[in-house]
Write a protein that holds these residues in place. Structure first.
Motif, PDB file in Angstrom:
ATOM      1  N   ARG A 182       2.134  -0.718  -5.872  1.00 22.02           N
ATOM      2  CA  ARG A 182       3.429  -1.286  -5.499  1.00 22.02           C
ATOM      3  C   ARG A 182       4.400  -1.282  -6.687  1.00 22.02           C
ATOM      4  NH1 ARG A 182       2.942  -3.813  -0.496  1.00 22.02           N
ATOM      5  NH2 ARG A 182       0.798  -4.272   0.120  1.00 22.02           N
ATOM      6  N   VAL A 189       5.393   3.031  -5.556  1.00 20.31           N
ATOM      7  CA  VAL A 189       6.486   2.800  -4.593  1.00 20.31           C
ATOM      8  C   VAL A 189       7.858   3.084  -5.212  1.00 20.31           C
ATOM      9  CG1 VAL A 189       7.653   1.033  -3.221  1.00 20.31           C
ATOM     10  CG2 VAL A 189       5.160   1.203  -3.161  1.00 20.31           C
ATOM     11  N   ARG A 210      11.032   5.577  -3.869  1.00 20.07           N
ATOM     12  CA  ARG A 210      12.392   5.081  -3.642  1.00 20.07           C
ATOM     13  C   ARG A 210      13.405   5.782  -4.543  1.00 20.07           C
ATOM     14  NH1 ARG A 210      10.983  -1.211  -2.087  1.00 20.07           N
ATOM     15  NH2 ARG A 210       9.649  -0.567  -0.361  1.00 20.07           N
ATOM     16  N   CYS A 230      -1.965   8.169   3.878  1.00 19.08           N
ATOM     17  CA  CYS A 230      -2.234   6.800   4.333  1.00 19.08           C
ATOM     18  C   CYS A 230      -3.391   6.719   5.319  1.00 19.08           C
ATOM     19  CB  CYS A 230      -0.980   6.190   4.959  1.00 19.08           C
ATOM     20  SG  CYS A 230       0.312   5.806   3.755  1.00 19.08           S
ATOM     21  N   LEU A 236       9.461  -5.361  -1.678  1.00 14.24           N
ATOM     22  CA  LEU A 236       8.134  -5.031  -2.185  1.00 14.24           C
ATOM     23  C   LEU A 236       7.082  -6.027  -1.733  1.00 14.24           C
ATOM     24  CD1 LEU A 236       8.952  -3.893  -5.808  1.00 14.24           C
ATOM     25  CD2 LEU A 236       8.377  -2.469  -3.850  1.00 14.24           C
ATOM     26  N   GLU A 251       5.464  -7.074   0.890  1.00 15.42           N
ATOM     27  CA  GLU A 251       5.253  -6.715   2.282  1.00 15.42           C
ATOM     28  C   GLU A 251       4.085  -7.501   2.855  1.00 15.42           C
ATOM     29  OE1 GLU A 251       4.602  -2.596   2.073  1.00 15.42           O
ATOM     30  OE2 GLU A 251       6.610  -2.116   1.346  1.00 15.42           O
ATOM     31  N   ILE A 294       0.619   0.360   2.138  1.00 12.66           N
ATOM     32  CA  ILE A 294       1.416   0.377   0.921  1.00 12.66           C
ATOM     33  C   ILE A 294       2.726   1.123   1.123  1.00 12.66           C
ATOM     34  CG2 ILE A 294       1.460   1.184  -1.468  1.00 12.66           C
ATOM     35  CD1 ILE A 294      -0.330  -1.159  -1.121  1.00 12.66           C
ATOM     36  N   PHE A 295       2.679   2.252   1.841  1.00 10.61           N
ATOM     37  CA  PHE A 295       3.856   3.117   1.967  1.00 10.61           C
ATOM     38  C   PHE A 295       4.524   3.035   3.337  1.00 10.61           C
ATOM     39  CE2 PHE A 295       1.218   5.898  -1.072  1.00 10.61           C
ATOM     40  CZ  PHE A 295       1.700   5.201  -2.177  1.00 10.61           C
ATOM     41  N   GLU A 330       6.655   0.966   4.748  1.00  8.16           N
ATOM     42  CA  GLU A 330       8.091   0.690   4.730  1.00  8.16           C
ATOM     43  C   GLU A 330       8.882   1.917   4.270  1.00  8.16           C
ATOM     44  OE1 GLU A 330      11.521  -1.509   5.327  1.00  8.16           O
ATOM     45  OE2 GLU A 330       9.444  -1.998   5.869  1.00  8.16           O
ATOM     46  N   ASP A 331       8.358   2.630   3.290  1.00  8.65           N
ATOM     47  CA  ASP A 331       9.065   3.807   2.780  1.00  8.65           C
ATOM     48  C   ASP A 331       8.991   4.974   3.759  1.00  8.65           C
ATOM     49  OD1 ASP A 331       9.747   2.985  -0.143  1.00  8.65           O
ATOM     50  OD2 ASP A 331       7.677   2.383   0.146  1.00  8.65           O
TER      51      ASP A 331
END
Length: 749
Positions: free
Chosen positions: A473, A477, A481, A527, A556, A558, A564-565, A567-568
């Motif tokens: 994270r 991450v 971004r 993932c 971050l 979450e 982990i990914f 949201e992105d």
């Protein structure tokens, strides 16, 4: 000097004996004092023997006294029982003769008498228990004293010492069982328990270190552990190191088995004592001790001593790093931040991490080739064999490592991001994904993914799921971004300069969409790996991060149920949808502007006066549409290109339907024919991307179908309603829309 016996080999002597001899005979000159020393030792042994005889005599006298005391106690109880029986008989006769008066006196005196009897019984049990414990503890102390003085006795043997040690452990077990029973049945006897624990602790303080020292000496005599130089990550070299447990024979194997079982018994007894002593308190921390590997009935068959040596070596290294190395690096980084000067601290830090990861891989390989059947998927076991466990107690150092890792990756990515060639050149072959689709992704997206994969691979070495999640994270991450910000800025710049009106701007946006689509597909594939799934399923992974410089810091934190990914991935998907729609809107806007004359010309639907089979005013709009779609098709990936042309088809369908079919125009026979020809040309443009393009123009196609009906069918429509429309294959038009179209039809003879 002839009477002095020759010393046995050093390997047969205990560490304490070797230390004693080294202290007395540290030079050759002191050898002349050997005779005097032997005389002194013999005198001391004689004194100790006399003291032991005196203790045995005292013990015998105590036992005799106890027997006498116990006999008197039994006589007293017999007398009490006899008197109670007589009293019972007397009371019974008194009750019969005297009526209720005697019964009342008996009932008043009986509770007092019962209490006195119970008190006497308690005193008897206490006295017997105390004497039994005193005997057991005395035997324990004698056994411990014997094992300590074994090397000072002339005729002592290792076998006798081991037998006395086993006797001491057996006695200790019996003592603990009695004390445990006392704590449950008679908690008020705490002073007795405390006295016993005090004497047992003193005995254990001597017995346990000596047992461990003897076990280590036995291992050393067997040549274990092997020298570090022989332990490599190569499987063949590792297998050459023989396990002494498998090569031992007969008496030596039995000796080692008994010695090891004694150590296991000692540790288990110590654990039981801790459980009893900490009853009612927080025992979680106090009882967290490394236990020996379990010993089965086969006595050590298949067991390897390596795990204890390996975990001890790794723990020593982690402790050294935590105390001596990392604090120095942290101070150097603080100085660098304060002065603003560039130093080698960050490079040294990353190099140290590389060495630690390499070391952990070799340790894991060593363990795997040692035949140790342990589950290394558990965080607790991983921490025992990983030097990176230093971050378990110092999450602030983990955050610092993540910051260094992130800055290093972003510094390397800056030049690749600024180089326009990396945006124009496409990825040749999918390197980081198993997908076979043609993403038409720029090379820069693969560069970002390569650095991201490197960070992920380094996180795999961390011995805890929570640490891996926290590290990703903080270090992984932000890379995603940063990539997202790059493609978003490029699209916004293209839109701001030309409103996506020229081809270069469209190509620039299409490349960014391709990059996002490729990035999204690779992240989704990653993932699905167990490495990421276990982070999403870990309900205790509630990481709270504070990154003041990141504008997305609030995102971050979450939910632990999310990946982990996740949201992105969602942001990349929304980015694609938004900019694909913008491309469609821009092309639709250009088509609309070039088709206005076509839509406004109402006379063209009456008679075909100009001789053209299709409308001239539509040709320019179709040419524009075909040219723009050719550019987009060449630049955009196939998946998102489908979204563009389908969105365009829906927009043109609405435009023609509202601008022509329901705009109160009059369609004559020639006009219907021309309108049909126009639509065929339009469908032909979209026919390059699908088999039945008219299906993507539902309202326009069904409107043309109504216009082509003969006059009798039109009359039926006016009163047929919804059922008539279904029977004639009209499914996308309402009754009102159908009637309006039919009213625009003009039939001429």
């Amino acid at each position: 000097m002839d009477s002095v016996q020759i010393l046995p080999p050093p390997s047969d002597l205990s560490p304490s004996a070797l230390s004693f001899l080294n202290a007395k005979f540290h030079t050759k000159d002191t050898l002349a004092e050997a005779t005097t020393l032997v005389s002194e030792l013999q005198t001391q042994c004689s004194d100790l023997d006399q003291a032991l005889i005196q203790l045995n005599r005292r013990l015998g006298a105590g036992l005799v006294a106890y027997a006498s005391f116990s006999g008197r106690i039994h006589d007293l109880f017999d007398d009490v029982n006899a008197k109670l029986n007589a009293l019972t008989s007397t009371c019974s006769s008194s009750i019969i003769s005297d009526g209720t008066g005697g019964e009342k006196n008996f009932r008043e005196e009986l509770p007092t008498l019962a209490k006195e009897v119970a008190r006497l019984e308690t005193v008897r049990v206490y006295a017997e228990t105390a004497l039994k414990l005193d005997t057991l503890v005395g035997d324990l102390e004698d056994a411990v004293s014997y094992t300590m003085n074994k090397n000072l006795r002339k005729n002592s043997s290792t076998k006798n010492s081991e037998e006395m040690r086993l006797l001491a452990i057996k006695t200790l077990k019996m003592t603990e069982e009695i004390v445990t029973a006392i704590t449950k049945k008679h908690p008020q006897w705490k002073h007795l328990v405390s006295a016993v624990d005090h004497r047992v602790d003193r005995a254990l303080a001597i017995l346990r270190p000596q047992a461990i020292a003897d076990h280590r000496a036995l291992l050393a005599s067997l040549g274990w552990p092997p020298p570090l130089s022989s332990l490599t990550s190569d499987a063949r070299s590792a297998n050459k190191v023989l396990n002494p447990l498998l090569s031992m024979q007969a008496d030596l194997k039995l000796k080692y088995s008994d010695n090891f079982l004694a150590l296991c018994s000692l540790q288990e007894l110590q654990r039981q004592r801790k459980v009893r002593q900490l009853e009612g308190h927080d025992r979680e921390v106090a009882l967290h001790q490394p236990l020996w590997p379990l010993v089965d009935e086969a006595k050590l068959v298949g067991y390897s001593c390596r795990e204890e040596w390996i975990s001890g070596m790794v723990t020593s290294l982690s402790t050294y790093l935590a105390k001596e190395i990392f604090p120095v690096y942290v101070n150097q980084l603080d100085e660098e931040s304060a002065t603003g000067t560039q130093s080698t601290a960050r490079i040294s830090w990353l190099h140290l991490i590389d060495l630690m990861i390499s070391f952990d891989k070799k340790i894991k390989s060593l363990v795997e080739h040692s035949g140790i059947l342990l589950s290394f998927e558990e965080d607790g076991m991983l921490q025992k064999i990983s030097s990176l466990s230093v971050f378990c107690d110092r999450p602030d150092w983990l955050d610092l490592w993540a910051e260094i890792e992130l800055n290093d990756a972003l510094d390397k990515l800056k030049s690749d991001t600024d180089d326009e060639k990396n945006w124009r050149k496409k990825v040749e072959g999918v390197v980081l994904s198993s997908c076979t689709d043609d993403h038409k992704s720029p090379l820069v997206s693969n560069t970002y993914l390569r650095h991201l994969a490197s960070v992920i691979d380094r996180s795999r070495s961390l011995p805890s799921v929570i640490l891996r999640s926290r590290f990703l994270r903080l270090a992984a991450v932000p890379i995603i971004r940063k990539f997202f910000d790059c493609i978003l800025i490029r699209c916004q710049e293209a839109e701001g300069l030309t409103a996506l009106a020229d081809d270069d701007a469209l190509i620039k946006v299409a490349i960014s969409i391709n990059a996002a689509q490729f990035f999204e597909s690779v992240l989704k594939e990653w993932c699905e790996d167990v490495f990421f799934l276990e982070m999403g399923m870990d309900q205790d992974d509630k990481v709270e991060l504070s990154i003041n410089s990141n504008r997305d810091s609030e995102e971050l934190s979450e939910s632990p149920q999310m990946g982990i990914f996740d949201e992105d991935i969602k942001r990349l998907e929304e980015f694609r949808i938004e900019w694909v729609e913008k491309i469609s809107v821009v092309i639709m806007r250009g088509f609309d502007a070039r088709s206005r004359d076509y839509l406004k010309n109402r006379r063209q639907w009456q008679n075909n006066e100009d001789g053209w089979t299709i409308s001239k005013t539509l040709i320019e709009a179709l040419d524009y549409l075909q040219a723009k779609m050719s550019v987009v098709e060449k630049s955009l990936n196939s998946r998102d290109f489908v979204g563009v042309w389908r969105s365009l088809a829906a927009g043109i369908d609405r435009l023609i339907f509202t601008g022509i079919l329901v705009s109160n125009v009059k369609f004559h026979n020639g006009g219907v024919e021309r309108f049909g020809n126009d639509l065929n040309v339009l469908f032909g443009v979209f026919g390059a991307w699908c088999l039945r393009p008219e299906g993507f123009f539902p309202k326009t196609s069904e409107g043309l179908k109504l216009l082509k009906m003969d006059e009798s069918k039109v009359e039926e429509c006016s009163g047929g309603g919804k059922s008539w429309l279904r029977e004639n294959g009209i499914r996308h038009l309402s009754v009102i829309e159908a009637e309006k179209i039919m009213k625009s039809r003009v039939f001429t003879s």
